[in-house]
Design a protein around this motif. Sequence first.
Motif, mmCIF file in Angstrom:
data_model
loop_
_atom_site.group_PDB
_atom_site.id
_atom_site.type_symbol
_atom_site.label_atom_id
_atom_site.label_comp_id
_atom_site.label_asym_id
_atom_site.label_seq_id
_atom_site.Cartn_x
_atom_site.Cartn_y
_atom_site.Cartn_z
ATOM 1 N N SER A 61 -26.548 54.069 -28.450
ATOM 2 C CA SER A 61 -26.939 53.806 -27.058
ATOM 3 C C SER A 61 -28.025 52.738 -26.990
ATOM 4 N N ALA A 62 -29.001 52.816 -27.887
ATOM 5 C CA ALA A 62 -30.088 51.832 -27.897
ATOM 6 C C ALA A 62 -29.550 50.441 -28.231
ATOM 7 N N ALA A 63 -28.650 50.345 -29.210
ATOM 8 C CA ALA A 63 -28.065 49.053 -29.589
ATOM 9 C C ALA A 63 -27.229 48.484 -28.445
ATOM 10 N N ILE A 64 -26.488 49.341 -27.779
ATOM 11 C CA ILE A 64 -25.660 48.923 -26.639
ATOM 12 C C ILE A 64 -26.547 48.384 -25.522
ATOM 13 N N GLU A 65 -27.643 49.064 -25.232
ATOM 14 C CA GLU A 65 -28.578 48.605 -24.198
ATOM 15 C C GLU A 65 -29.177 47.258 -24.559
ATOM 16 N N ARG A 66 -29.650 47.107 -25.797
ATOM 17 C CA ARG A 66 -30.268 45.845 -26.233
ATOM 18 C C ARG A 66 -29.284 44.689 -26.128
ATOM 19 N N ALA A 102 -24.158 44.194 -30.359
ATOM 20 C CA ALA A 102 -24.574 45.607 -30.418
ATOM 21 C C ALA A 102 -24.349 46.166 -31.816
ATOM 22 N N ARG A 103 -23.229 45.814 -32.428
ATOM 23 C CA ARG A 103 -22.949 46.278 -33.797
ATOM 24 C C ARG A 103 -24.009 45.768 -34.758
ATOM 25 N N ALA A 104 -24.411 44.498 -34.603
ATOM 26 C CA ALA A 104 -25.452 43.934 -35.465
ATOM 27 C C ALA A 104 -26.796 44.609 -35.206
ATOM 28 N N PHE A 105 -27.122 44.864 -33.941
ATOM 29 C CA PHE A 105 -28.366 45.573 -33.610
ATOM 30 C C PHE A 105 -28.354 46.980 -34.220
ATOM 31 N N LEU A 106 -27.210 47.637 -34.161
ATOM 32 C CA LEU A 106 -27.093 48.983 -34.717
ATOM 33 C C LEU A 106 -27.284 48.966 -36.234
ATOM 34 N N LYS A 107 -26.695 47.989 -36.886
ATOM 35 C CA LYS A 107 -26.843 47.870 -38.345
ATOM 36 C C LYS A 107 -28.302 47.633 -38.715
ATOM 37 N N ASP A 108 -29.018 46.866 -37.897
ATOM 38 C CA ASP A 108 -30.440 46.589 -38.077
ATOM 39 C C ASP A 108 -30.743 46.016 -39.469
ATOM 40 N N PRO A 109 -30.067 44.917 -39.836
ATOM 41 C CA PRO A 109 -30.256 44.354 -41.170
ATOM 42 C C PRO A 109 -31.550 43.548 -41.271
ATOM 43 N N PRO A 110 -32.078 43.386 -42.479
ATOM 44 C CA PRO A 110 -33.275 42.561 -42.644
ATOM 45 C C PRO A 110 -33.015 41.077 -42.359
ATOM 46 N N ILE A 111 -31.752 40.652 -42.470
ATOM 47 C CA ILE A 111 -31.377 39.260 -42.185
ATOM 48 C C ILE A 111 -30.246 39.291 -41.165
ATOM 49 N N LEU A 112 -30.448 38.564 -40.063
ATOM 50 C CA LEU A 112 -29.448 38.505 -39.006
ATOM 51 C C LEU A 112 -29.068 37.050 -38.777
ATOM 52 N N SER A 120 -20.271 32.728 -24.970
ATOM 53 C CA SER A 120 -19.409 33.177 -23.869
ATOM 54 C C SER A 120 -20.114 34.132 -22.918
ATOM 55 N N ILE A 121 -21.426 34.214 -23.024
ATOM 56 C CA ILE A 121 -22.191 35.170 -22.226
ATOM 57 C C ILE A 121 -22.914 34.426 -21.108
ATOM 58 N N ASP A 122 -22.931 35.016 -19.921
ATOM 59 C CA ASP A 122 -23.588 34.339 -18.801
ATOM 60 C C ASP A 122 -25.106 34.278 -19.016
ATOM 61 N N ALA A 123 -25.755 33.393 -18.292
ATOM 62 C CA ALA A 123 -27.165 33.069 -18.516
ATOM 63 C C ALA A 123 -28.093 34.269 -18.341
ATOM 64 N N ARG A 124 -27.858 35.100 -17.343
ATOM 65 C CA ARG A 124 -28.730 36.263 -17.102
ATOM 66 C C ARG A 124 -28.682 37.236 -18.275
ATOM 67 N N ILE A 125 -27.486 37.559 -18.716
ATOM 68 C CA ILE A 125 -27.326 38.489 -19.837
ATOM 69 C C ILE A 125 -27.864 37.863 -21.121
ATOM 70 N N GLU A 126 -27.616 36.580 -21.290
ATOM 71 C CA GLU A 126 -28.111 35.875 -22.478
ATOM 72 C C GLU A 126 -29.638 35.948 -22.554
ATOM 73 N N ARG A 127 -30.320 35.753 -21.433
ATOM 74 C CA ARG A 127 -31.796 35.844 -21.414
ATOM 75 C C ARG A 127 -32.269 37.218 -21.870
ATOM 76 N N ASN A 128 -31.590 38.263 -21.419
ATOM 77 C CA ASN A 128 -31.980 39.620 -21.809
ATOM 78 C C ASN A 128 -31.735 39.865 -23.296
ATOM 79 N N ILE A 129 -30.649 39.339 -23.821
ATOM 80 C CA ILE A 129 -30.373 39.474 -25.261
ATOM 81 C C ILE A 129 -31.421 38.695 -26.053
ATOM 82 N N GLN A 130 -31.764 37.498 -25.597
ATOM 83 C CA GLN A 130 -32.793 36.705 -26.274
ATOM 84 C C GLN A 130 -34.121 37.448 -26.294
#
Length: 189
Positions: A61-66, A102-112, A120-130
């Motif tokens: 859930s946390a990874a999906i939100e992020r 979300a899968r990468a956030f869930l894995k939480d690797p030391p190198i991403l 392919s993500i709109d600007a508003r969502i992209e800002r939140n991911i950034q």
Amino acid sequence: HRAFDPQQGVVRVDGFDIRDVTLASLRHNVGVVFQEALLFNRSIEENLRVGKPDATFEEMSAAIERAQASEFIERTTSGLAANVGERGRSLSGGERQRLAIARAFLKDPPILILDEATSSIDARIERNIQKALRNGRHERTTLIIAHRLSNVRHADRIIVLHKGEISETGTHASLISHKGIYYNLYELQ
């Protein structure tokens, strides 16, 4: 990630040539999100668990939100059990990318490594991911490969490649003040 070995030189992580560590060890410590998200003909949950098979519901859930993916997952009638189809065909391009992030956030690797991961993500969502990436950047090494300069603006170090060579390196502010290739790209965008 060793999809390819270097043709010249050495890639080192913590001083170790990546060719001297097992592929399993390297891939356990590296998360990659490509422009074209790699998804399997399985449920959303199963696609997330590729990154961390033993993940708890709270971690997912946390990874999906992020990754700003909760809105489209909640829209599906089956939620996390919804099948994404072959290569994620039941999702839009942006939804596929958010699920891969979300899968990468869930894995939480030391190198991403993010290779045009938000193209392919709109600007508003992209800002939140950034913002989510910036909040976690002190915990990992993040390599962002991007043409859209908004993705790298807050990076500790930006490397500008031109014709296969490093042409400039620095922070956003130093590259803007230098008025070189990065500055010209920034002005265009």
